[in-house]
Design an enzyme around this catalytic site. Structure first.
Site, PDB file in Angstrom:
ATOM      1  N   HIS A 113       0.842  -1.199   0.000  1.00  0.00           N
ATOM      2  CA  HIS A 113       0.000   0.000   0.000  1.00  0.00           C
ATOM      3  C   HIS A 113       0.877   1.249   0.000  1.00  0.00           C
ATOM      4  O   HIS A 113       2.086   1.173   0.234  1.00  0.00           O
ATOM      5  CB  HIS A 113      -0.858   0.066   1.271  1.00  0.00           C
ATOM      6  CG  HIS A 113      -1.711  -1.121   1.542  1.00  0.00           C
ATOM      7  ND1 HIS A 113      -3.066  -1.132   1.330  1.00  0.00           N
ATOM      8  CD2 HIS A 113      -1.405  -2.342   2.060  1.00  0.00           C
ATOM      9  CE1 HIS A 113      -3.569  -2.296   1.694  1.00  0.00           C
ATOM     10  NE2 HIS A 113      -2.569  -3.053   2.146  1.00  0.00           N
ATOM     11  N   GLU A 199       2.483  -0.920   4.449  1.00  0.00           N
ATOM     12  CA  GLU A 199       2.260   0.455   3.999  1.00  0.00           C
ATOM     13  C   GLU A 199       3.605   1.146   3.759  1.00  0.00           C
ATOM     14  O   GLU A 199       4.514   1.058   4.587  1.00  0.00           O
ATOM     15  CB  GLU A 199       1.479   1.248   5.046  1.00  0.00           C
ATOM     16  CG  GLU A 199       0.078   0.724   5.345  1.00  0.00           C
ATOM     17  CD  GLU A 199      -0.970   1.254   4.373  1.00  0.00           C
ATOM     18  OE1 GLU A 199      -0.598   2.025   3.451  1.00  0.00           O
ATOM     19  OE2 GLU A 199      -2.153   0.913   4.552  1.00  0.00           O
ATOM     20  N   HIS A 235      -2.405  -3.078  -3.528  1.00  0.00           N
ATOM     21  CA  HIS A 235      -3.795  -2.920  -3.105  1.00  0.00           C
ATOM     22  C   HIS A 235      -4.711  -2.770  -4.322  1.00  0.00           C
ATOM     23  O   HIS A 235      -5.829  -3.286  -4.347  1.00  0.00           O
ATOM     24  CB  HIS A 235      -3.915  -1.698  -2.193  1.00  0.00           C
ATOM     25  CG  HIS A 235      -5.140  -1.704  -1.344  1.00  0.00           C
ATOM     26  ND1 HIS A 235      -5.477  -0.648  -0.524  1.00  0.00           N
ATOM     27  CD2 HIS A 235      -6.131  -2.619  -1.185  1.00  0.00           C
ATOM     28  CE1 HIS A 235      -6.603  -0.917   0.112  1.00  0.00           C
ATOM     29  NE2 HIS A 235      -7.026  -2.110  -0.279  1.00  0.00           N
ATOM     30  N   ASP A 245      -3.326   2.275  -4.948  1.00  0.00           N
ATOM     31  CA  ASP A 245      -2.006   2.127  -4.346  1.00  0.00           C
ATOM     32  C   ASP A 245      -1.443   0.716  -4.565  1.00  0.00           C
ATOM     33  O   ASP A 245      -2.211  -0.225  -4.718  1.00  0.00           O
ATOM     34  CB  ASP A 245      -2.044   2.485  -2.856  1.00  0.00           C
ATOM     35  CG  ASP A 245      -3.095   1.704  -2.067  1.00  0.00           C
ATOM     36  OD1 ASP A 245      -4.206   1.512  -2.580  1.00  0.00           O
ATOM     37  OD2 ASP A 245      -2.799   1.296  -0.937  1.00  0.00           O
TER      38      ASP A 245
END
Length: 273
Positions: A113, A199, A235, A245
Site C-alpha cells: 500500500h 504500507e 492494493h 495504491d
C-alpha cells in the site's frame, strides 16, 4: 655464675615476648580503625539481568542489545521475526484494529500500500506520526480538515515503512490487520484473512525512497523465511475498483530484483500500474 646468666637470659626473653605481644595488640587495634585518608571499598551491586525478547535467555544488561524498550542477546535475534509474529528491529506500536485469523489460516499474500496523512503531505515529518495515530485510533480530528473525515475509521496494517526507512509494526503477522477492505485475490475474497499489509509512506505519484526499498527487501526476506508461500500484490490489484495504491511510482521491477522474488510469486507482473 652460669645460673645468673640463665636468669638474665630468661628475663630478656620474657621482656621481648611481652613487648612483642603489646606491639601485636597495638597493630590489631590500629587496623580496626578506619583510615580517613583511604576510601572504603564498597561492594559492587550485582548487575541486572535482562531477558532476550526472541529466545528468552537471560544475560547481563551490559551484554544485551537494547532497542525500543526491549532487550536482545544478539543482532541475529534483534533482526528476526519471532515466534509470535513480531519483528525485533521494528518499532512496535500496537493497534487495537485487529483480530484473529480464521482457524488454520497462514498468510500467503503480502499486499503493498501507500499512505500519507494528510494526503500528499508526506514530506512533512509529522506525517508518519499521524499515520501511527490513525492506526491506533488516536488521530486528532481537529488537526487537519481531512482528519475529520477519517478519524472514526478503524484501520490498521501490519507494517509501515516511513520515508526515512523506519520500520513500524502494528499487528503480529499471526493476526489479522484491517488493511485490504473489500478485496479479491484469485477468486478468494476477504484478503485480510490471509494477507500481510505493508504500507509505504508516500502518495504513489512520487518515487519512493531508496531507504524504503532497502527496508522493504529486508522485511520480505524475514517474512518469506517464515511464510514461504507468500505471493505479492498491490492494493489496486486486489481492489481495482476502489484503490490505486501503491501507485504508478512503485517500482515492481526494483522490488522483484532486490527481494529476489520468483516471477511466479508476482501474479500481476512487474509493470507499473
Amino acid at each position: 655464675m652460669f645460673k645468673w646468666l640463665l636468669l638474665f637470659a630468661g628475663v630478656g626473653l620474657l621482656y621481648l615476648w611481652i613487648k612483642g605481644k603489646k606491639q601485636a595488640e597495638l597493630n590489631t587495634g590500629n587496623s580496626s580503625k578506619p583510615n580517613k585518608n583511604k576510601p572504603e571499598k564498597v561492594a559492587a551491586a550485582p548487575e541486572a539481568m535482562m531477558q532476550c525478547q526472541y529466545c528468552k535467555v537471560h544475560l547481563p544488561k551490559s551484554e544485551a542489545i537494547f532497542f525500543d524498550d526491549r532487550f536482545y542477546c544478539s543482532k541475529e535475534h534483534l533482526q528476526a521475526l519471532d515466534s509470535k509474529g513480531w519483528v525485533g528491529d521494528a518499532c512496535w506500536r500496537i493497534s487495537p484494529n485487529q483480530n484473529e485469523r480464521p482457524e488454520n489460516i497462514q498468510p500467503d499474500l503480502a499486499v503493498i500500500h501507500h499512505i500519507s496523512l494528510p494526503p500528499g503531505e508526506f514530506r512533512n515529518q509529522s506525517s508518519s506520526h499521524h499515520i501511527v495515530d490513525f492506526f491506533q485510533n488516536k488521530l486528532d480530528p481537529n488537526g487537519h480538515p481531512y482528519f475529520a473525515e477519517i478519524a472514526d475509521q478503524k484501520v490498521s496494517s501490519h507494517f509501515l515503512i516511513t520515508r526515512s526507512g523506519e520500520l513500524i509494526q502494528f499487528v503480529s503477522t499471526q493476526d489479522k490487520a484491517w488493511h485490504a477492505g473489500k478485496s479479491n485475490f484469485q477468486g478468494r475474497e476477504k484478503c485480510n484473512d490471509f494477507s500481510i499489509g505493508i504500507e509505504l509512506e508516500g502518495d504513489g505519484d512520487t518515487p519512493f525512497e531508496a531507504a524504503q526499498y532497502l527496508v522493504l527487501a529486508k522485511l520480505i526476506q524475514k517474512l518469506t523465511s517464515t511464510y514461504p508461500l507468500l505471493q505479492f500484490a498491490g492494493h489496486s490489484d486486489i481492489a481495482p475498483d476502489r484503490k490505486i495504491d501503491p501507485g504508478i511510482s512503485f517500482d515492481w521491477k526494483k522490488f522483484q530484483k532486490e527481494t529476489a522474488t520468483p516471477m511466479e510469486k508476482l501474479p500481476f507482473g512487474v509493470s507499473p500500474r
